[in-house]
Write an enzyme that holds these catalytic residues in place. Structure first.
Site, short mmCIF file in Angstrom:
data_model
loop_
_atom_site.label_atom_id
_atom_site.label_comp_id
_atom_site.label_asym_id
_atom_site.label_seq_id
_atom_site.Cartn_x
_atom_site.Cartn_y
_atom_site.Cartn_z
N ASP A 278 39.18 32.38 43.61
CA ASP A 278 40.12 33.30 44.25
C ASP A 278 40.06 33.00 45.75
O ASP A 278 39.10 33.36 46.42
CB ASP A 278 39.70 34.74 43.94
CG ASP A 278 40.60 35.78 44.61
OD1 ASP A 278 41.51 35.38 45.37
OD2 ASP A 278 40.39 36.98 44.36
N TRP B 101 36.57 42.24 44.83
CA TRP B 101 37.55 41.45 44.07
C TRP B 101 36.88 40.70 42.94
O TRP B 101 37.43 40.60 41.84
CB TRP B 101 38.33 40.52 44.99
CG TRP B 101 39.09 41.29 46.04
CD1 TRP B 101 38.89 41.27 47.39
CD2 TRP B 101 40.17 42.23 45.82
NE1 TRP B 101 39.77 42.13 48.01
CE2 TRP B 101 40.56 42.73 47.08
CE3 TRP B 101 40.83 42.70 44.68
CZ2 TRP B 101 41.58 43.67 47.24
CZ3 TRP B 101 41.85 43.64 44.83
CH2 TRP B 101 42.21 44.11 46.09
N LYS C 18 48.09 37.27 52.44
CA LYS C 18 47.02 37.26 53.44
C LYS C 18 47.24 36.10 54.40
O LYS C 18 47.37 36.28 55.59
CB LYS C 18 45.65 37.12 52.76
CG LYS C 18 45.43 38.09 51.59
CD LYS C 18 44.73 39.35 51.98
CE LYS C 18 44.84 40.51 51.00
NZ LYS C 18 44.23 40.37 49.70
C1 LIG Z 1 43.90 41.05 48.43
C2 LIG Z 1 43.05 40.34 47.49
C3 LIG Z 1 43.26 40.42 46.10
C4 LIG Z 1 44.32 41.28 45.49
O1 LIG Z 1 45.57 40.71 45.69
P1 LIG Z 1 46.89 41.33 45.06
O2 LIG Z 1 47.89 40.25 45.35
O3 LIG Z 1 47.17 42.62 45.76
O4 LIG Z 1 46.67 41.51 43.61
C5 LIG Z 1 42.43 39.69 45.28
N1 LIG Z 1 41.46 38.91 45.78
C6 LIG Z 1 41.23 38.80 47.10
C7 LIG Z 1 40.13 37.92 47.61
C8 LIG Z 1 42.02 39.51 48.00
O5 LIG Z 1 41.79 39.40 49.32
#
Ligand SMILES: *Cc1c(COP(=O)(O)O)cnc(C)c1O
Length: 363
Positions: free
Chosen positions: A174, A105, A198
């Site tokens: 993030d 990511w 998540k």
């Molecule tokens: C799942 C995830 C993403 C991507 O998320 P989307 O909402 O599908 O764009 C980005 N960063 C992390 C750390 C993730 O776990």
């Protein structure tokens, strides 16, 4: 299907939600708050939805102890959209930002900044060891506008135990896969973002928490829907928001505050879950964690078995025994148990018991 037929769900995202939240949704679904309509049928301009989004924002502020400098926004496009929106909004010509690369990511976040022609520096990376650790003693540029990190690496199973000292440069993080899993000092952060599927609800939206000083950088000459001020000036309702997702987030936050008892309590439970699973793996010669010990994630536990055939068999037998979602990400293979907030100690105990049995039969 009755609730006692539900499986133990270790999916990485979309992921398990608390059962009481699902039951509330079911109970309220045909007639939300006496409206005579479902939450999926009412106007986002109604008092009913206003109450939902305002309560969700209030709870986020209370749980994370945000002061008035911070704005809580809900933006569509997922966390992936933020990879491009962050540099687009925060970096003008002559500005630079630092990025730490700790996996899939972060790599994507870096790529999205570079493809816009922004000047960024990758100040540290753990790519040399297949992203199995979190880099230490990083030199951040004191003149950078922000320093970007991925607090929990969902695919590689690593997590920042402590956040780095940037010498005052605002952190941009993030937190898609560990938001609301533990208390932390929010004052180091200028922007936090988290795709909601998540640890806080269904898919459909990304929560962005942005501080005044970074919000003030938003240029006026970028598209309306890609500008943070569009969302901060309209309570995230410039256009139609994903109402059902935001409603579910509100219920998850209520569960976190009122049923669990807040972030401190949640962190305790998460630690207990992690200790149980990692503790078991450490004394077994059969399962091998892929992350270095001091970088292990309490949200995504990644591990290997002695062979790929055994991994396939493990995932298949676990599924047949009511333990779902244990296959590793398609890009790395192996196994992964995602144990986000809603995944109970009981679920982790069931997993460890299954792992013990499987080891006995197959080693
Ligand atoms: C799942 C995830 C993403 C991507 O998320 P989307 O909402 O599908 O764009 C980005 N960063 C992390 C750390 C993730 O776990």
């Amino acid at each position: 299907m009755s609730s006692n037929q539900r499986i133990y769900n270790f999916n990485a995202g979309p992921a398990a939600l608390p059962l009481p939240v699902l039951e509330t949704i079911q109970k309220e679904f045909l007639n939300f708050a006496g409206s005579g309509m479902s939450i999926t049928e009412i106007s986002h301009r109604s008092k009913w939805f206003d109450d939902v989004i305002n309560d969700a924002v209030l709870r986020v502020k209370r749980i994370l102890k945000l002061d008035d400098r911070y704005h809580v926004l809900f933006i569509q496009g997922g966390a992936s959209m933020q990879f491009c929106m962050i540099p687009m909004n925060l970096l003008g010509s002559g500005d630079t930002a630092d990025y730490v690369n700790t996996g899939t990511w972060s790599t994507k976040a870096i790529k999205e900044a570079q493809s816009q022609g922004k000047t960024i520096t990758v100040v540290a990376s753990s790519e040399d060891k297949n992203f199995s650790y979190i880099p230490k003693s990083i030199n951040f540029d004191p003149k950078a506008v922000y320093a970007h990190i991925t607090s929990n690496n969902t695919i590689k199973g690593t997590q920042w135990a402590d956040f780095p000292d940037t010498g005052g440069v605002p952190l941009v993080a993030d937190m898609s896969s560990d938001i609301f899993s533990r208390p932390f000092d929010v004052n180091k952060f200028g922007l936090i973002y988290a795709g909601t599927q998540k640890n806080m609800g269904p898919a459909g939206v990304c929560m962005v928490i942005i501080r005044d000083d970074l919000l003030a950088r938003t240029p006026k000459d970028i598209p309306t829907m890609l500008r943070y001020t569009t969302f901060s000036e309209s309570n995230s309702m410039y256009n139609t928001p994903p109402c059902f997702t935001i409603y579910t987030i509100q219920l998850v936050l209520k569960w976190l505050e009122e049923t669990i008892g807040g972030l401190g309590k949640m962190a305790e439970i998460n630690r207990e879950k992690g200790e149980l699973l990692y503790g078991f793996m450490d004394q077994s010669g059969f399962y091998k964690g892929t992350a270095e010990k001091d970088s292990r994630s309490l949200m995504n536990v990644t591990f290997r078995l002695p062979s790929e055939d055994l991994e396939k068999k493990f995932v298949a037998e676990a599924t047949a025994n009511g333990l779902g979602g244990l296959k590793g990400h398609r890009s790395v293979g192996g196994c992964r148990a995602s144990i986000y907030n809603p995944t109970s100690l009981e679920a982790v105990t069931a997993l460890v018991n299954f792992m013990k049995e499987f080891e006995k039969k197959n080693s």
